[in-house]
Design a protein around this motif. Structure first.
Motif, PDB file in Angstrom:
ATOM      1  N   GLU A   1       0.830  -1.209   0.000  1.00  0.00           N
ATOM      2  CA  GLU A   1       0.000   0.000   0.000  1.00  0.00           C
ATOM      3  C   GLU A   1       0.866   1.261   0.000  1.00  0.00           C
ATOM      4  O   GLU A   1       0.555   2.238  -0.690  1.00  0.00           O
ATOM      5  N   LEU A   2       1.957   1.221   0.753  1.00  0.00           N
ATOM      6  CA  LEU A   2       2.844   2.383   0.802  1.00  0.00           C
ATOM      7  C   LEU A   2       3.485   2.652  -0.558  1.00  0.00           C
ATOM      8  O   LEU A   2       3.577   3.795  -1.011  1.00  0.00           O
TER       9      LEU A   2
ATOM     10  N   PHE B   1       1.170   6.547  -6.959  1.00  0.00           N
ATOM     11  CA  PHE B   1       0.023   7.311  -7.436  1.00  0.00           C
ATOM     12  C   PHE B   1      -0.102   8.686  -6.766  1.00  0.00           C
ATOM     13  O   PHE B   1      -1.010   9.444  -7.085  1.00  0.00           O
ATOM     14  N   LYS B   2       0.800   8.955  -5.791  1.00  0.00           N
ATOM     15  CA  LYS B   2       0.807  10.239  -5.087  1.00  0.00           C
ATOM     16  C   LYS B   2      -0.527  10.515  -4.385  1.00  0.00           C
ATOM     17  O   LYS B   2      -1.145  11.573  -4.549  1.00  0.00           O
ATOM     18  N   VAL B   3      -0.969   9.518  -3.623  1.00  0.00           N
ATOM     19  CA  VAL B   3      -2.172   9.644  -2.805  1.00  0.00           C
ATOM     20  C   VAL B   3      -1.851   9.081  -1.421  1.00  0.00           C
ATOM     21  O   VAL B   3      -0.765   8.553  -1.180  1.00  0.00           O
ATOM     22  N   SER B   4      -2.804   9.179  -0.514  1.00  0.00           N
ATOM     23  CA  SER B   4      -2.592   8.653   0.832  1.00  0.00           C
ATOM     24  C   SER B   4      -2.701   7.136   0.844  1.00  0.00           C
ATOM     25  O   SER B   4      -3.339   6.520  -0.031  1.00  0.00           O
ATOM     26  N   GLN B   5      -2.094   6.531   1.859  1.00  0.00           N
ATOM     27  CA  GLN B   5      -2.186   5.078   2.005  1.00  0.00           C
ATOM     28  C   GLN B   5      -3.630   4.652   2.224  1.00  0.00           C
ATOM     29  O   GLN B   5      -4.057   3.597   1.755  1.00  0.00           O
ATOM     30  N   GLY B   6      -4.402   5.480   2.939  1.00  0.00           N
ATOM     31  CA  GLY B   6      -5.804   5.156   3.186  1.00  0.00           C
ATOM     32  C   GLY B   6      -6.616   5.078   1.895  1.00  0.00           C
ATOM     33  O   GLY B   6      -7.512   4.242   1.763  1.00  0.00           O
TER      34      GLY B   6
ATOM     35  N   GLU C   1     -14.295  -8.041  -4.399  1.00  0.00           N
ATOM     36  CA  GLU C   1     -14.720  -8.527  -5.715  1.00  0.00           C
ATOM     37  C   GLU C   1     -13.927  -9.763  -6.152  1.00  0.00           C
ATOM     38  O   GLU C   1     -14.043 -10.203  -7.299  1.00  0.00           O
ATOM     39  N   ASN C   2     -13.100 -10.301  -5.248  1.00  0.00           N
ATOM     40  CA  ASN C   2     -12.303 -11.512  -5.506  1.00  0.00           C
ATOM     41  C   ASN C   2     -11.275 -11.327  -6.616  1.00  0.00           C
ATOM     42  O   ASN C   2     -10.866 -12.297  -7.266  1.00  0.00           O
ATOM     43  N   LEU C   3     -10.832 -10.094  -6.826  1.00  0.00           N
ATOM     44  CA  LEU C   3      -9.765  -9.836  -7.795  1.00  0.00           C
ATOM     45  C   LEU C   3      -8.404  -9.823  -7.112  1.00  0.00           C
ATOM     46  O   LEU C   3      -7.387 -10.121  -7.742  1.00  0.00           O
ATOM     47  N   LEU C   4      -8.387  -9.478  -5.836  1.00  0.00           N
ATOM     48  CA  LEU C   4      -7.173  -9.517  -5.027  1.00  0.00           C
ATOM     49  C   LEU C   4      -7.450 -10.335  -3.770  1.00  0.00           C
ATOM     50  O   LEU C   4      -8.605 -10.447  -3.342  1.00  0.00           O
ATOM     51  N   VAL C   5      -6.394 -10.871  -3.179  1.00  0.00           N
ATOM     52  CA  VAL C   5      -6.517 -11.665  -1.948  1.00  0.00           C
ATOM     53  C   VAL C   5      -5.497 -11.144  -0.943  1.00  0.00           C
ATOM     54  O   VAL C   5      -4.302 -11.075  -1.247  1.00  0.00           O
ATOM     55  N   ARG C   6      -5.966 -10.766   0.242  1.00  0.00           N
ATOM     56  CA  ARG C   6      -5.059 -10.341   1.319  1.00  0.00           C
ATOM     57  C   ARG C   6      -4.620 -11.565   2.109  1.00  0.00           C
ATOM     58  O   ARG C   6      -5.450 -12.426   2.438  1.00  0.00           O
ATOM     59  N   ARG C   7      -3.327 -11.639   2.429  1.00  0.00           N
ATOM     60  CA  ARG C   7      -2.808 -12.720   3.255  1.00  0.00           C
ATOM     61  C   ARG C   7      -2.076 -12.098   4.428  1.00  0.00           C
ATOM     62  O   ARG C   7      -1.100 -11.367   4.240  1.00  0.00           O
ATOM     63  N   GLN C   8      -2.581 -12.397   5.616  1.00  0.00           N
ATOM     64  CA  GLN C   8      -2.059 -11.782   6.824  1.00  0.00           C
ATOM     65  C   GLN C   8      -0.550 -11.981   6.934  1.00  0.00           C
ATOM     66  O   GLN C   8      -0.054 -13.106   6.887  1.00  0.00           O
ATOM     67  N   GLY C   9       0.163 -10.868   7.063  1.00  0.00           N
ATOM     68  CA  GLY C   9       1.602 -10.917   7.251  1.00  0.00           C
ATOM     69  C   GLY C   9       2.401 -11.172   5.994  1.00  0.00           C
ATOM     70  O   GLY C   9       3.636 -11.177   6.028  1.00  0.00           O
TER      71      GLY C   9
ATOM     72  N   GLY D   1       1.057  -9.953   2.555  1.00  0.00           N
ATOM     73  CA  GLY D   1       0.790  -8.938   1.552  1.00  0.00           C
ATOM     74  C   GLY D   1      -0.501  -9.199   0.804  1.00  0.00           C
ATOM     75  O   GLY D   1      -1.355  -9.983   1.243  1.00  0.00           O
ATOM     76  N   THR D   2      -0.641  -8.552  -0.341  1.00  0.00           N
ATOM     77  CA  THR D   2      -1.837  -8.673  -1.167  1.00  0.00           C
ATOM     78  C   THR D   2      -1.443  -9.286  -2.506  1.00  0.00           C
ATOM     79  O   THR D   2      -0.472  -8.863  -3.129  1.00  0.00           O
TER      80      THR D   2
END
Length: 262
Positions: A57-58, A64-69, A81-89, A91-92
């Motif tokens: 995210e950072l 893209f010169k925007v905030s992390q949020g 939407e099941n296009l990306l998957v987050r995995r704890q510890g 990444g994405t």
């Protein structure tokens, strides 16, 4: 931190806004939606392949010169939407049809009792032919284009439950044969993704009740005239491009069609 997004565009250029960088993101859309469109563009262009990690995210916020949020909100939607998957510890990652929770997300058939179980498949036919007029319209093809037509059954405990007729654009699935289908042990969409570079990301369905004719009844092991659920599914890839038409007949004697509405 500036709330604009750009990709190697000079600050003085009028193209330094997110809306100009992503044609699919109108100027009036929320900023996170514009970032989502930019990430989608990277996915569609193959910048990150299925199963690969995307930048943090950072890193994306800096790019893209925007905030992390703002980036997090865009990724949250893509994960929903099941296009990306987050995995704890870890990444994405770009979602793949090998993911357990994604393998059968378009198949809404559930057993009346117990948890859903993998189905055994049997391919009955695989051939190339000129697309019939209705398939041309559904898959947005040109008259005379070739398609690959598949027919298969899905069974549980040795009992056929689904009869599928599947049409695929011939130009996208060169080399798909009955032998390759029979040899491949993973999910069908995983084969399409890994060997043909075609990823189904969403689908539209039409459902109605029909009576089984003699040929269908024999394949599904039901009586002539038995009630079946007819499910026509149009699967689409990035850019809402149709890449599969599937007409399934479901025997719901011991199953039901389940969907979640919100």
């Amino acid at each position: 931190m500036s709330q604009t997004a750009s990709q190697s565009v000079p600050p003085s250029s009028p193209s330094s806004t997110p809306s100009a960088s992503a044609e699919v993101a109108p100027a009036f859309s929320p900023l996170y939606q514009q970032i989502k469109a930019l990430i989608m563009r990277g996915l569609q262009g193959g910048e990150w392949k299925p199963g690969e990690a995307i930048p943090s995210e950072l890193d994306l916020a800096a790019r893209f010169k925007v905030s992390q949020g703002t980036v997090r909100k865009a990724i949250d939607e893509l994960a929903a939407e099941n296009l990306l998957v987050r995995r704890q510890g870890k990444g994405t990652f770009v979602a793949t049809h090998n993911e357990q929770k994604i393998q059968y997300r378009f198949l809404r058939l559930q057993p009346e009792e117990g948890a859903p179980q993998p189905m055994q498949r049997e391919f009955l036919d695989c051939r190339r032919l000129r697309a019939p007029a209705d398939i041309v319209r559904s898959l947005d093809l040109r008259s005379g284009d070739m398609v690959v037509q598949l027919r298969r059954t899905l069974s549980q405990a040795g009992r056929p439950v689904v009869l599928d007729d599947i049409w695929l654009p011939g130009s996208l699935f060169k080399g798909l044969t009955a032998e390759r289908l029979t040899e491949y042990r993973g999910p069908l969409y995983s084969l399409f993704e890994s060997e043909f570079g075609v990823r189904m990301i969403r689908a539209e369905e039409k459902i109605r009740a029909i009576a089984a004719d003699r040929s269908v009844a024999a394949l599904l092991g039901v009586a002539d005239g038995a009630p079946l659920l007819s499910v026509e599914r149009l699967s689409l890839t990035y850019g809402d491009r149709p890449v599969e038409l599937r007409r399934g007949l479901y025997n719901t004697t011991q199953h039901h069609y389940r969907n979640e509405l919100s």
